[in-house]
Design a protein around this motif. Structure first.
Motif, PDB file in Angstrom:
ATOM      1  N   ALA A 156       0.827  -1.207   0.000  1.00 15.38           N
ATOM      2  CA  ALA A 156       0.000   0.000   0.000  1.00 15.38           C
ATOM      3  C   ALA A 156       0.863   1.260   0.000  1.00 15.38           C
ATOM      4  CB  ALA A 156      -0.933  -0.003   1.205  1.00 15.38           C
ATOM      5  N   ALA A 157       1.983   1.212   0.709  1.00 21.67           N
ATOM      6  CA  ALA A 157       2.860   2.382   0.803  1.00 21.67           C
ATOM      7  C   ALA A 157       3.457   2.745  -0.547  1.00 21.67           C
ATOM      8  CB  ALA A 157       3.972   2.113   1.819  1.00 21.67           C
ATOM      9  N   GLU A 158       3.684   1.747  -1.409  1.00 19.26           N
ATOM     10  CA  GLU A 158       4.265   2.015  -2.721  1.00 19.26           C
ATOM     11  C   GLU A 158       3.359   2.909  -3.569  1.00 19.26           C
ATOM     12  OE1 GLU A 158       5.172  -1.665  -4.587  1.00 19.26           O
ATOM     13  OE2 GLU A 158       6.759  -2.196  -3.162  1.00 19.26           O
ATOM     14  N   LYS A 159       2.040   2.834  -3.345  1.00 23.30           N
ATOM     15  CA  LYS A 159       1.099   3.680  -4.096  1.00 23.30           C
ATOM     16  C   LYS A 159       0.447   4.725  -3.196  1.00 23.30           C
ATOM     17  CE  LYS A 159      -1.360   1.868  -7.377  1.00 23.30           C
ATOM     18  NZ  LYS A 159      -2.326   1.054  -8.158  1.00 23.30           N
ATOM     19  N   ASN A 160       1.016   4.861  -1.983  1.00 22.89           N
ATOM     20  CA  ASN A 160       0.488   5.839  -1.023  1.00 22.89           C
ATOM     21  C   ASN A 160      -1.008   5.622  -0.766  1.00 22.89           C
ATOM     22  OD1 ASN A 160       0.702   8.022   0.769  1.00 22.89           O
ATOM     23  ND2 ASN A 160       0.146   9.509  -0.800  1.00 22.89           N
ATOM     24  N   LEU A 189      -7.267  -8.077  -1.570  1.00 24.51           N
ATOM     25  CA  LEU A 189      -6.636  -6.782  -1.292  1.00 24.51           C
ATOM     26  C   LEU A 189      -5.524  -6.487  -2.304  1.00 24.51           C
ATOM     27  CD1 LEU A 189      -6.462  -6.853   2.613  1.00 24.51           C
ATOM     28  CD2 LEU A 189      -7.887  -5.350   1.200  1.00 24.51           C
ATOM     29  N   LEU A 190      -4.771  -7.512  -2.684  1.00 19.27           N
ATOM     30  CA  LEU A 190      -3.729  -7.329  -3.694  1.00 19.27           C
ATOM     31  C   LEU A 190      -4.330  -6.871  -5.024  1.00 19.27           C
ATOM     32  CD1 LEU A 190      -1.382 -10.392  -3.038  1.00 19.27           C
ATOM     33  CD2 LEU A 190      -0.783  -7.983  -2.804  1.00 19.27           C
ATOM     34  N   ALA A 191      -5.477  -7.451  -5.369  1.00 16.62           N
ATOM     35  CA  ALA A 191      -6.152  -7.035  -6.594  1.00 16.62           C
ATOM     36  C   ALA A 191      -6.640  -5.600  -6.480  1.00 16.62           C
ATOM     37  CB  ALA A 191      -7.324  -7.974  -6.890  1.00 16.62           C
ATOM     38  N   ALA A 192      -7.172  -5.244  -5.305  1.00 13.30           N
ATOM     39  CA  ALA A 192      -7.648  -3.874  -5.092  1.00 13.30           C
ATOM     40  C   ALA A 192      -6.491  -2.882  -5.172  1.00 13.30           C
ATOM     41  CB  ALA A 192      -8.351  -3.770  -3.738  1.00 13.30           C
ATOM     42  N   ILE A 193      -5.349  -3.247  -4.614  1.00 18.37           N
ATOM     43  CA  ILE A 193      -4.169  -2.388  -4.684  1.00 18.37           C
ATOM     44  C   ILE A 193      -3.734  -2.192  -6.138  1.00 18.37           C
ATOM     45  CG2 ILE A 193      -1.695  -2.279  -4.118  1.00 18.37           C
ATOM     46  CD1 ILE A 193      -2.394  -3.699  -1.474  1.00 18.37           C
ATOM     47  N   MET A 194      -3.809  -3.265  -6.902  1.00 17.07           N
ATOM     48  CA  MET A 194      -3.396  -3.208  -8.294  1.00 17.07           C
ATOM     49  C   MET A 194      -4.214  -2.187  -9.090  1.00 17.07           C
ATOM     50  SD  MET A 194      -3.525  -6.288 -11.121  1.00 17.07           S
ATOM     51  CE  MET A 194      -2.716  -7.413  -9.985  1.00 17.07           C
ATOM     52  N   TYR A 195      -5.520  -2.129  -8.807  1.00 17.69           N
ATOM     53  CA  TYR A 195      -6.408  -1.273  -9.591  1.00 17.69           C
ATOM     54  C   TYR A 195      -6.665   0.091  -8.954  1.00 17.69           C
ATOM     55  CZ  TYR A 195      -7.358  -5.428 -12.337  1.00 17.69           C
ATOM     56  OH  TYR A 195      -7.220  -6.524 -13.137  1.00 17.69           O
ATOM     57  N   SER A 196      -6.060   0.352  -7.800  1.00 21.24           N
ATOM     58  CA  SER A 196      -6.270   1.636  -7.126  1.00 21.24           C
ATOM     59  C   SER A 196      -5.443   2.741  -7.777  1.00 21.24           C
ATOM     60  CB  SER A 196      -5.888   1.533  -5.649  1.00 21.24           C
ATOM     61  OG  SER A 196      -6.755   0.679  -4.958  1.00 21.24           O
ATOM     62  N   TYR A 198      -3.151   6.133  -7.461  1.00 22.68           N
ATOM     63  CA  TYR A 198      -2.133   6.567  -6.503  1.00 22.68           C
ATOM     64  C   TYR A 198      -2.759   7.523  -5.483  1.00 22.68           C
ATOM     65  CZ  TYR A 198       2.287   8.299  -4.624  1.00 22.68           C
ATOM     66  OH  TYR A 198       3.323   8.620  -3.789  1.00 22.68           O
ATOM     67  N   GLY A 199      -2.514   7.235  -4.196  1.00 22.75           N
ATOM     68  CA  GLY A 199      -3.010   8.088  -3.130  1.00 22.75           C
ATOM     69  C   GLY A 199      -4.477   7.911  -2.795  1.00 22.75           C
ATOM     70  N   SER A 200      -5.082   6.845  -3.286  1.00 29.28           N
ATOM     71  CA  SER A 200      -6.512   6.632  -3.045  1.00 29.28           C
ATOM     72  C   SER A 200      -6.739   5.690  -1.861  1.00 29.28           C
ATOM     73  CB  SER A 200      -7.189   6.086  -4.307  1.00 29.28           C
ATOM     74  OG  SER A 200      -6.604   4.845  -4.685  1.00 29.28           O
ATOM     75  N   CYS A 219     -12.139  -0.387  -4.320  1.00 35.05           N
ATOM     76  CA  CYS A 219     -11.034   0.562  -4.380  1.00 35.05           C
ATOM     77  C   CYS A 219     -11.422   1.752  -5.246  1.00 35.05           C
ATOM     78  CB  CYS A 219      -9.773  -0.100  -4.939  1.00 35.05           C
ATOM     79  SG  CYS A 219      -9.950  -0.649  -6.652  1.00 35.05           S
ATOM     80  N   ASP A 220     -10.647   2.823  -5.122  1.00 40.49           N
ATOM     81  CA  ASP A 220     -10.822   4.009  -5.954  1.00 40.49           C
ATOM     82  C   ASP A 220      -9.852   3.920  -7.115  1.00 40.49           C
ATOM     83  OD1 ASP A 220     -12.654   5.000  -4.115  1.00 40.49           O
ATOM     84  OD2 ASP A 220     -11.090   5.994  -2.944  1.00 40.49           O
ATOM     85  N   GLY A 221     -10.385   3.786  -8.305  1.00 37.28           N
ATOM     86  CA  GLY A 221      -9.499   3.690  -9.462  1.00 37.28           C
ATOM     87  C   GLY A 221     -10.280   3.634 -10.748  1.00 37.28           C
ATOM     88  N   SER A 222      -9.620   4.032 -11.840  1.00 40.64           N
ATOM     89  CA  SER A 222     -10.288   4.043 -13.142  1.00 40.64           C
ATOM     90  C   SER A 222     -10.618   2.638 -13.612  1.00 40.64           C
ATOM     91  CB  SER A 222      -9.386   4.728 -14.181  1.00 40.64           C
ATOM     92  OG  SER A 222      -8.121   4.066 -14.242  1.00 40.64           O
ATOM     93  N   ASN A 223      -9.874   1.633 -13.112  1.00 44.34           N
ATOM     94  CA  ASN A 223     -10.131   0.242 -13.490  1.00 44.34           C
ATOM     95  C   ASN A 223     -10.765  -0.544 -12.345  1.00 44.34           C
ATOM     96  OD1 ASN A 223      -9.065   0.450 -16.089  1.00 44.34           O
ATOM     97  ND2 ASN A 223      -6.981   0.184 -15.323  1.00 44.34           N
TER      98      ASN A 223
END
Length: 276
Positions: A156-160, A189-196, A198-200, A219-223
């Motif tokens: 999570a820290a890698e994408k803030n 959660l890993l999938a959610a991180i992938m599609y989030s 940055y900073g969401s 998650c918050d993300g365009s995908n």
């Protein structure tokens, strides 16, 4: 058709044939022809059954060999590589410059991803072949989700990213296989991180409905729509289909179900509160 039903059919046919044939010689000829045909048919059925049995045994052996290869020929070398990379990463074999550290971190992360996918394939095989021992225990769902958040804090820290948990009851307990549910949540959660973006934010909602536990990961993300994870899709991110197939198998093993969300984009599933 089993043997008893087949015998009843033959006797009934012979009775009708005897009633239709006035001449006994005609009846004997027809009976012999029919008996020969019936014996030939039974012989073919037996051959087909034996062929199917041999084919199944062969496929089971191939699957077992494949899983053993995953576990021994692939998993163990990847583990050895990771151990060596971690020694270099800790600079026990020499000092690294910033560029080398960055490349090494990416290599270690890629190796861990491969190791996780190999483990998931092995677990899928064990679940599908009833090799996995589904031992149920009573545990706190709120605490398990928080534990999964802490396990993935570096990712999570890698994408803030920030984690958020909405749970109706902090003392919510369920009877299930804790280890498998933990793997299920971590992969979602890993999938959610992938599609989030940055900073969401990655959101997990846990509610109790009657005697069932409903969990939603979004998650918050365009995908973000990809979190619905179509298992039939041929075009997915690397490893995604394996992760989601594993999640689906864990949910099915616990007599749960995947729920299509009415609004928004999320992965939603239900599990019975008590062991089934």
């Amino acid at each position: 058709m089993n043997l008893f039903k087949y015998l009843i059919f033959v006797l009934f046919y012979c009775f009708l044939l005897k009633q239709a044939c006035v001449n006994t010689e005609y009846f004997i000829i027809l009976f012999v022809v029919f008996s020969a045909f019936a014996l030939h048919s039974l012989s073919l059925q037996k051959k087909v059954y034996l062929f199917g049995k041999e084919l199944k045994e062969s496929m089971d052996m191939q699957r077992e060999h494949f899983v053993n290869s995953l576990n021994h020929d692939l998993r163990i070398p990847v583990l050895a590589q990771l151990r060596a990379l971690e020694l270099i990463q800790m600079e026990q074999l020499g000092t690294l410059n910033p560029a080398q550290k960055d490349i090494l971190n990416q290599t270690v992360q890629s190796g861990r991803c491969i190791l996780n996918l190999i483990s998931l394939l092995i677990n899928i095989y064990r679940i599908e072949n009833n090799v996995l021992n589904v031992g149920y225990q009573r545990f706190n769902v709120h605490e398990l989700v928080i534990y999964c958040f802490n396990e993935l804090k570096d990712e999570a820290a890698e994408k803030n990213l920030t984690y958020s948990l909405e749970c109706s009851n902090k003392n919510l307990y369920i009877n299930a296989n804790k280890d498998e549910i933990k793997k299920l949540l971590i992969n979602l959660l890993l999938a959610a991180i992938m599609y989030s973006n940055y900073g969401s934010k990655v959101l997990v909602k846990v509610v109790q409905t009657d005697n069932k536990l409903r969990v939603s990961v979004s998650c918050d993300g365009s995908n973000a729509y990809s979190l619905n994870m179509n298992l039939n899709s041929r075009y997915t991110s690397i490893g995604e289909s394996i992760r989601i197939h594993f999640c689906k198998k864990v949910i099915e093993t616990h007599r749960g179900q995947i729920i299509k969300p009415k609004t928004g984009d999320a992965f939603v599933f239900e599990l019975p509160m008590a062991a089934v």
